[in-house]
Design a protein around this motif. Sequence first.
Motif, PDB file in Angstrom:
ATOM      1  N   ASN A  34     -71.919 -82.844  88.412  1.00  0.00           N
ATOM      2  CA  ASN A  34     -72.565 -83.782  87.186  1.00  0.00           C
ATOM      3  C   ASN A  34     -73.794 -84.850  87.654  1.00  0.00           C
ATOM      4  O   ASN A  34     -74.289 -84.828  86.463  1.00  0.00           O
ATOM      5  N   GLY A  83     -68.676 -85.375  96.344  1.00  0.00           N
ATOM      6  CA  GLY A  83     -68.327 -84.176  96.992  1.00  0.00           C
ATOM      7  C   GLY A  83     -69.664 -83.504  97.664  1.00  0.00           C
ATOM      8  O   GLY A  83     -69.557 -83.070  98.646  1.00  0.00           O
ATOM      9  N   MET A 134     -70.855 -82.141 101.952  1.00  0.00           N
ATOM     10  CA  MET A 134     -71.151 -80.480 102.324  1.00  0.00           C
ATOM     11  C   MET A 134     -72.251 -80.625 103.185  1.00  0.00           C
ATOM     12  O   MET A 134     -72.331 -79.499 103.941  1.00  0.00           O
ATOM     13  N   MET A 138     -64.139 -87.976  92.979  1.00  0.00           N
ATOM     14  CA  MET A 138     -63.587 -86.566  92.345  1.00  0.00           C
ATOM     15  C   MET A 138     -64.665 -85.867  92.396  1.00  0.00           C
ATOM     16  O   MET A 138     -66.012 -85.853  92.306  1.00  0.00           O
ATOM     17  N   GLY A 186     -66.190 -84.179  90.186  1.00  0.00           N
ATOM     18  CA  GLY A 186     -66.321 -84.457  88.670  1.00  0.00           C
ATOM     19  C   GLY A 186     -66.411 -83.290  87.701  1.00  0.00           C
ATOM     20  O   GLY A 186     -65.882 -83.239  86.611  1.00  0.00           O
TER      21      GLY A 186
HETATM   22  C1  LIG Z   1     -70.825 -74.739  97.713  1.00  0.00           C
HETATM   23  C2  LIG Z   1     -70.108 -74.974  96.505  1.00  0.00           C
HETATM   24  N1  LIG Z   1     -68.632 -74.863  96.324  1.00  0.00           N
HETATM   25  C3  LIG Z   1     -68.230 -75.503  95.078  1.00  0.00           C
HETATM   26  C4  LIG Z   1     -68.902 -75.387  93.936  1.00  0.00           C
HETATM   27  C5  LIG Z   1     -68.242 -75.586  92.524  1.00  0.00           C
HETATM   28  N2  LIG Z   1     -68.634 -76.996  92.186  1.00  0.00           N
HETATM   29  C6  LIG Z   1     -69.472 -77.359  91.112  1.00  0.00           C
HETATM   30  S1  LIG Z   1     -69.776 -78.985  91.009  1.00  0.00           S
HETATM   31  C7  LIG Z   1     -68.469 -79.411  91.929  1.00  0.00           C
HETATM   32  C8  LIG Z   1     -68.454 -80.740  92.069  1.00  0.00           C
HETATM   33  C9  LIG Z   1     -69.220 -81.733  92.606  1.00  0.00           C
HETATM   34  O1  LIG Z   1     -68.672 -82.998  92.815  1.00  0.00           O
HETATM   35  P1  LIG Z   1     -69.423 -84.192  93.317  1.00  0.00           P
HETATM   36  O2  LIG Z   1     -70.477 -84.035  94.012  1.00  0.00           O
HETATM   37  O3  LIG Z   1     -68.577 -85.177  93.432  1.00  0.00           O
HETATM   38  O4  LIG Z   1     -70.275 -84.310  92.007  1.00  0.00           O
HETATM   39  P2  LIG Z   1     -69.633 -84.823  90.395  1.00  0.00           P
HETATM   40  O5  LIG Z   1     -69.455 -83.480  89.533  1.00  0.00           O
HETATM   41  O6  LIG Z   1     -68.453 -85.680  90.680  1.00  0.00           O
HETATM   42  O7  LIG Z   1     -70.853 -85.940  89.671  1.00  0.00           O
HETATM   43  C10 LIG Z   1     -68.042 -78.263  92.510  1.00  0.00           C
HETATM   44  C11 LIG Z   1     -66.805 -78.376  93.626  1.00  0.00           C
HETATM   45  C12 LIG Z   1     -70.282 -75.171  94.070  1.00  0.00           C
HETATM   46  N3  LIG Z   1     -70.995 -75.351  93.021  1.00  0.00           N
HETATM   47  N4  LIG Z   1     -70.895 -74.969  95.205  1.00  0.00           N
END
Ligand SMILES: Cc1ncc(C[n+]2csc(CCOP(=O)(O)OP(=O)(O)O)c2C)c(N)n1
Length: 559
Positions: free
Chosen positions: A391, A442, A446, A470, A472
């Motif tokens: 997000n 998150g 990666m 989180m 998010g």
């Molecule tokens: C490689 C990969 N794994 C899982 C996902 C599913 N996914 C999309 S957004 C997200 C969370 C992102 O978390 P963060 O970077 O903390 O951003 P936030 O949404 O909290 O701002 C996940 C797990 C994805 N898009 N790509």
Amino acid sequence: MSMKARTGGQVLVDQLVIHGADHLFCVPGESYLAALDAMHDAPVEVTVCRSEGGAAMMAEAYGKLTGRPGICFVTRGPGATNASPGIHIARQDSTPLNLFVGQIARRMREREAFQEIDYRAVFGTIAKWVTDVEDAARLPELVSRAFYTATSGRPGPVVIALPEDMLTDEVSVTDPPAYEAVETHPSAAQMAQLQKKLWAAQCPIAVLGGSRWSEQAVQRFKRFAERFSLAVSTSFRRQMLFPAEHQCYAGDLGIGPNPKLLARIKESDLILLIGGRLSEMPSQSYTLLDIPAPSQPLVHVHPDAGELGKVYRAPLAINASPTAFSAALEMMQPPNAIAWADRTRAAHAEFLAWTDPAAVKPPGAFQMNKAMAHLCRMLPPDTIVCNGAGNFAVWAHRFWHYNHFASQLAPTSGSMGYGIPAAVGAKRIFPDRQVLALTGDGDFLMNGQEFATAVQYGLPIIIVLLDNGMYGTIRMHQEREYPGRVSATVLKNPDFAAYARAFGGHGERIERTEEFAPALERALASGKPAILHCLVDPEAITPTTTLTALREKALAGKS
Ligand SMILES: Cc1ncc(C[n+]2csc(CCOP(=O)(O)OP(=O)(O)O)c2C)c(N)n1
Ligand SMILES: [Mg+2]
């Protein structure tokens, strides 16, 4: 070139140079030592990375920024599978990429030798083409084909496996000339039909997407839009295809787009879809246009004939690259009176209002709308803005005004972990440009290891890390679908500013909005890669709503 005997490794690296490669990204492996040795003396900048995922994404970023194939070298087996996210991004984002993979010796095939995999089988459905070079004498032919395949039609990734004993064979071969991307031009009859349709329209709109654009193509399209006062939108994460501050710009079809833009597209009586596929994200889960026959008259221009009529039937389908198509537009005459000029001005005004950071009021002591406003003021307009998935990316897509071609590195494929390697790759390619990566707690981890690559090559990129504790995006979906049932989305995070410093970079911890400006100033002055670790209120899940509001709405809907 001469007919002097060369090793397969030398022939290979010579081909890359002939085809104009000036950078390559790799993680070394004993499976391609002869190629590594040939790189030692070649006029190619080599970036050694910390993970093949990072290396492949850097090469993909090269392809996105230059239109020429990014070059990546990885070892067999786990090296290749680690690189697979980069292949997938290049596929979905239509980016030219050549991935070279070390391969077991030919005499050991079919025994499941150490790290042996069948590349054709493993990458057959995500790569555009996979080959395994049996004979060093065929390297000039197969590498040339890889460059053509990666760049022609709809660009994409090519995987070239290199048996290690092939790379040490000595051969005498002739080198071909450099590849030249194959253009597909619109016909005069098609341009005449398009003109007729435009002259008859009352409220047309363009949607720009895909790859195979260039600085010149964007300039040409901009002039066309000016002459026709045509409203122009961009597809999901393709905002660099039209300058945001141009009076014809109507906004982008991202996730959670301006509802007024969606309404304009639905109401328009002529849609020019140029270069893109209008896939799931920009089409708002395939709801924007009817499938297969949209009710609005559609003109679809795409460099790959296979994409025309695949999802949407267009009464006028033009198999042309955006570069050739925009060149042809320069000859087209606008009608004497342009019926839609006022609508175009109104569309741009709606875009400006939608992207005003002062118009949203997120909760918390640190407010990202204000930080974005500051970044927009402080960083040069041609800054390369990079992000992965989460997000947090919405802040960049909505509030940064992408005004230049080759200024956006964002995966239309939604791959987390893209922003950091993309930023590192971008700064390697364009050391004089400012590079900003927006990331989440998150997303960052990666491919956060590539921060070490930024330090190793002295690349002062700025990373703004939004830490809400989180995953998010997924939490947001959980609150909508399963309110109050938080499952596997909570994160306990490290001190990311300390992480930056431990790697030899610059780190800042930011808890309040007013700390952002001085922290950015110190980060820029440090001359080092920097992480601005911003602690975000988890309630601030999007610019306009909170987690609690989402949960309450979902609970109310269920009762
Ligand atoms: C490689 C990969 N794994 C899982 C996902 C599913 N996914 C999309 S957004 C997200 C969370 C992102 O978390 P963060 O970077 O903390 O951003 P936030 O949404 O909290 O701002 C996940 C797990 C994805 N898009 N790509
Ligand atoms: Mg997060």
